[in-house]
Design an enzyme around this catalytic site. Sequence first.
Site, PDB file in Angstrom:
ATOM      1  N   LYS A 180       0.885  -1.172   0.000  1.00 33.75           N
ATOM      2  CA  LYS A 180       0.000   0.000   0.000  1.00 33.75           C
ATOM      3  C   LYS A 180       0.919   1.217   0.000  1.00 33.75           C
ATOM      4  O   LYS A 180       1.429   1.641   1.038  1.00 33.75           O
ATOM      5  CB  LYS A 180      -0.888  -0.029   1.258  1.00 33.75           C
ATOM      6  CG  LYS A 180      -2.207   0.708   1.155  1.00 33.75           C
ATOM      7  CD  LYS A 180      -2.104   2.159   0.802  1.00 33.75           C
ATOM      8  CE  LYS A 180      -1.716   3.042   1.960  1.00 33.75           C
ATOM      9  NZ  LYS A 180      -1.444   4.449   1.553  1.00 33.75           N
ATOM     10  N   SER A 233       5.103   8.168   9.616  1.00 33.57           N
ATOM     11  CA  SER A 233       5.232   8.988  10.827  1.00 33.57           C
ATOM     12  C   SER A 233       5.021   8.130  12.077  1.00 33.57           C
ATOM     13  O   SER A 233       4.367   7.081  12.023  1.00 33.57           O
ATOM     14  CB  SER A 233       4.199  10.116  10.784  1.00 33.57           C
ATOM     15  OG  SER A 233       2.911   9.554  10.705  1.00 33.57           O
ATOM     16  N   CYS A 288      13.743  10.713   6.810  1.00 31.45           N
ATOM     17  CA  CYS A 288      13.829  10.348   8.225  1.00 31.45           C
ATOM     18  C   CYS A 288      15.263  10.363   8.707  1.00 31.45           C
ATOM     19  O   CYS A 288      15.519  10.313   9.903  1.00 31.45           O
ATOM     20  CB  CYS A 288      13.233   8.972   8.444  1.00 31.45           C
ATOM     21  SG  CYS A 288      14.164   7.705   7.606  1.00 31.45           S
ATOM     22  N   GLU A 383       9.391  16.975  14.561  1.00 31.46           N
ATOM     23  CA  GLU A 383       9.862  16.660  13.208  1.00 31.46           C
ATOM     24  C   GLU A 383       9.233  17.639  12.230  1.00 31.46           C
ATOM     25  O   GLU A 383       8.023  17.607  11.997  1.00 31.46           O
ATOM     26  CB  GLU A 383       9.478  15.221  12.842  1.00 31.46           C
ATOM     27  CG  GLU A 383      10.039  14.801  11.502  1.00 31.46           C
ATOM     28  CD  GLU A 383       9.697  13.367  11.119  1.00 31.46           C
ATOM     29  OE1 GLU A 383       8.556  12.925  11.381  1.00 31.46           O
ATOM     30  OE2 GLU A 383      10.567  12.706  10.538  1.00 31.46           O
TER      31      GLU A 383
HETATM   32  P1  NAD Z   1       2.381   9.085   7.083  1.00 29.54           P
HETATM   33  O1  NAD Z   1       2.508   8.423   8.389  1.00 29.54           O
HETATM   34  O2  NAD Z   1       1.443  10.212   6.928  1.00 29.54           O
HETATM   35  O3  NAD Z   1       1.932   8.004   5.967  1.00 29.54           O
HETATM   36  C1  NAD Z   1       2.568   6.753   5.851  1.00 29.54           C
HETATM   37  C2  NAD Z   1       1.534   5.732   5.369  1.00 29.54           C
HETATM   38  O4  NAD Z   1       0.485   5.640   6.343  1.00 29.54           O
HETATM   39  C3  NAD Z   1       0.888   6.117   4.053  1.00 29.54           C
HETATM   40  O5  NAD Z   1       0.815   4.978   3.232  1.00 29.54           O
HETATM   41  C4  NAD Z   1      -0.502   6.627   4.457  1.00 29.54           C
HETATM   42  O6  NAD Z   1      -1.497   6.327   3.516  1.00 29.54           O
HETATM   43  C5  NAD Z   1      -0.784   5.880   5.747  1.00 29.54           C
HETATM   44  N1  NAD Z   1      -1.577   6.673   6.706  1.00 29.54           N
HETATM   45  C6  NAD Z   1      -1.471   8.005   6.953  1.00 29.54           C
HETATM   46  N2  NAD Z   1      -2.331   8.370   7.925  1.00 29.54           N
HETATM   47  C7  NAD Z   1      -2.975   7.247   8.308  1.00 29.54           C
HETATM   48  C8  NAD Z   1      -3.977   6.974   9.291  1.00 29.54           C
HETATM   49  N3  NAD Z   1      -4.480   7.935  10.064  1.00 29.54           N
HETATM   50  N4  NAD Z   1      -4.397   5.700   9.426  1.00 29.54           N
HETATM   51  C9  NAD Z   1      -3.907   4.723   8.654  1.00 29.54           C
HETATM   52  N5  NAD Z   1      -2.967   4.927   7.698  1.00 29.54           N
HETATM   53  C10 NAD Z   1      -2.500   6.166   7.532  1.00 29.54           C
HETATM   54  O7  NAD Z   1       3.869   9.481   6.628  1.00 29.54           O
HETATM   55  P2  NAD Z   1       4.303  10.348   5.373  1.00 29.54           P
HETATM   56  O8  NAD Z   1       3.920  11.772   5.601  1.00 29.54           O
HETATM   57  O9  NAD Z   1       3.874   9.690   4.116  1.00 29.54           O
HETATM   58  O10 NAD Z   1       5.886  10.197   5.455  1.00 29.54           O
HETATM   59  C11 NAD Z   1       6.695  10.994   6.268  1.00 29.54           C
HETATM   60  C12 NAD Z   1       6.998  10.314   7.582  1.00 29.54           C
HETATM   61  O11 NAD Z   1       7.606   9.060   7.357  1.00 29.54           O
HETATM   62  C13 NAD Z   1       8.002  11.095   8.418  1.00 29.54           C
HETATM   63  O12 NAD Z   1       7.572  11.085   9.755  1.00 29.54           O
HETATM   64  C14 NAD Z   1       9.292  10.327   8.234  1.00 29.54           C
HETATM   65  O13 NAD Z   1      10.226  10.493   9.275  1.00 29.54           O
HETATM   66  C15 NAD Z   1       8.779   8.943   8.159  1.00 29.54           C
HETATM   67  N6  NAD Z   1       9.751   8.051   7.536  1.00 29.54           N
HETATM   68  C16 NAD Z   1      10.438   7.212   8.353  1.00 29.54           C
HETATM   69  C17 NAD Z   1      11.395   6.382   7.816  1.00 29.54           C
HETATM   70  C18 NAD Z   1      12.182   5.452   8.713  1.00 29.54           C
HETATM   71  O14 NAD Z   1      12.920   4.646   8.184  1.00 29.54           O
HETATM   72  N7  NAD Z   1      12.052   5.536  10.012  1.00 29.54           N
HETATM   73  C19 NAD Z   1      11.653   6.401   6.441  1.00 29.54           C
HETATM   74  C20 NAD Z   1      10.923   7.265   5.635  1.00 29.54           C
HETATM   75  C21 NAD Z   1       9.961   8.098   6.203  1.00 29.54           C
END
Ligand code: NAD
Length: 493
Positions: A180, A233, A288, A383
């Site tokens: 997804k 996140s 990240c 962040e």
């Molecule tokens: P996000 O958490 O908004 O989304 C990630 C995934 O979760 C997406 O596929 C989205 O559709 C889904 N999602 C979002 N809100 C949701 C909810 N309420 N319920 C269920 N699913 C939901 O993250 P983003 O904005 O796409 O990416 C940025 C974040 O990802 C930053 O916090 C970054 O630090 C983190 N990140 C971490 C790593 C790591 O290795 N730790 C790597 C890349 C990105």
Amino acid sequence: MSDIKYEQFGERQNWVNGKYERSNSDRNISVLSPYFDQEIATVPDSNYEDLDHAVKVASSAFLEWSRLNIRDRSEIMFQFKRIIEANLNELANIIALDNGKTLDDAKASIMRGKEVVEYATSLPNVLKGDSSEVSNGITCTMTHEPLGVVAGITPFNFPAMVPLWMIPLAITTGNCFILKPSEQTPLSALKIAEYLKEAGLPDGVFNVLNGSKEAVEGICDHPSIEAVAFVGSSNVANIVYSRSTSLGKRALCLGGAKNHMIVVPDADLDSTAKGLLASSMGSAGQRCMAASVAVGVSDVDHIIDQLVNEANSYVLGKDMGTIVSKSALERISEYIDEAEKMGAKVLVDGRSPTPPKGYEEGYWLGVTILDHIQSDWPCAKEEIFGPVLSIIRTNTLEDAMKIENNNPYGNATAVFTTSGEVARTISETASSGMVGINIGVPVPREPYSFGGWNESKYGHGDITGKSGVEFWTNLKKVTARWPESTEPWKKYF
Ligand code: NAD
């Protein structure tokens, strides 16, 4: 910059059973290009019925795929690697279009993801199994067995690399996979699906389900999905981890970060200034592993001056791409406004950027460097996920490490110094999973695994390397007693 080709992708669907399949959902998601502020595609906002269908397809493919020997499964990874290399420009353009990276950043991210594909080609050696005689006439053999249907949920910021952390290891170990991708940047995942088919992957082994919250919740809840890997996140990572594990699934959920770079006066001037900038501004700070806080110990003014010189030479569109969305741009700008109001010294201000010609509608924000930040201000604690570097000044290394240790995340910490003693102290006391010594983005290369600590990760283990292999498999131990030789065999001895 001008090399980014504008493309329209139209109505994209889910990828199920080796082809595009129409979703049952009547909701669509608009995919905007941050370079052009224009819709370049739509994808379905899939519902539970779509997910259930994809799971059934993946379950049907599992038996044959998991019984295929690992050499043949890994052979597909050799082909996949070749196809990624041959199509590097095409995939990079897609990433640039829906995510906003520069083409160079996009290509670098693909190459990083490809390292995991390369590691997957070595799995016949890694997973050769253990076997020995554990007692007279009794042997024990231990093998890694696939789990079944598994899923990955990925963020917007590395639309190809993060899926590539998961897919090669999950499927080469014999699982069938449902991805997804982020609804903001779904296009490269669909391209990866096409490449995998071209590489010879049987239909149903890899599927892409587009969507948002409902699709994610379905993945957590579906009884036939055995394991869930999530990257995004921390809030959502925590939700996905709790929901999946409460239903007995295996889960590994990587979250957000607030990474620190400790800078001491003896650090090499040039490489430190470049390292600080590259770490905080690469991918426009939307990664990240971005270190968004620099903690200067004692007098590091000479390094800060050099950093500002370097920053002023950054060119938007060449050295840095766009922010992913208008709302993210607003959110990041608010952090800068707030820090300024609280008393930050704005050394470099990205709020009135000069967009590259032809891309004036893009979501641009320039390099921003804020000095004399207090460790309890929002820009130092939260962040921001944008091209904003906050500088905190301290008198001692102990104070610097207190700040680093007190932050709830734990992805990465870097130190810039020429002193072995300082480097060792920081690497021993840092509260993070990945430490850089004179390296601002300490991403371990395969086969060393990627993963943070604390609120940057929910679950055990790392997402790549041997740890990733362990996540996608169960160990099977076969203990066998071999009967004493009896007639007619004895006559041969
Ligand atoms: P996000 O958490 O908004 O989304 C990630 C995934 O979760 C997406 O596929 C989205 O559709 C889904 N999602 C979002 N809100 C949701 C909810 N309420 N319920 C269920 N699913 C939901 O993250 P983003 O904005 O796409 O990416 C940025 C974040 O990802 C930053 O916090 C970054 O630090 C983190 N990140 C971490 C790593 C790591 O290795 N730790 C790597 C890349 C990105």
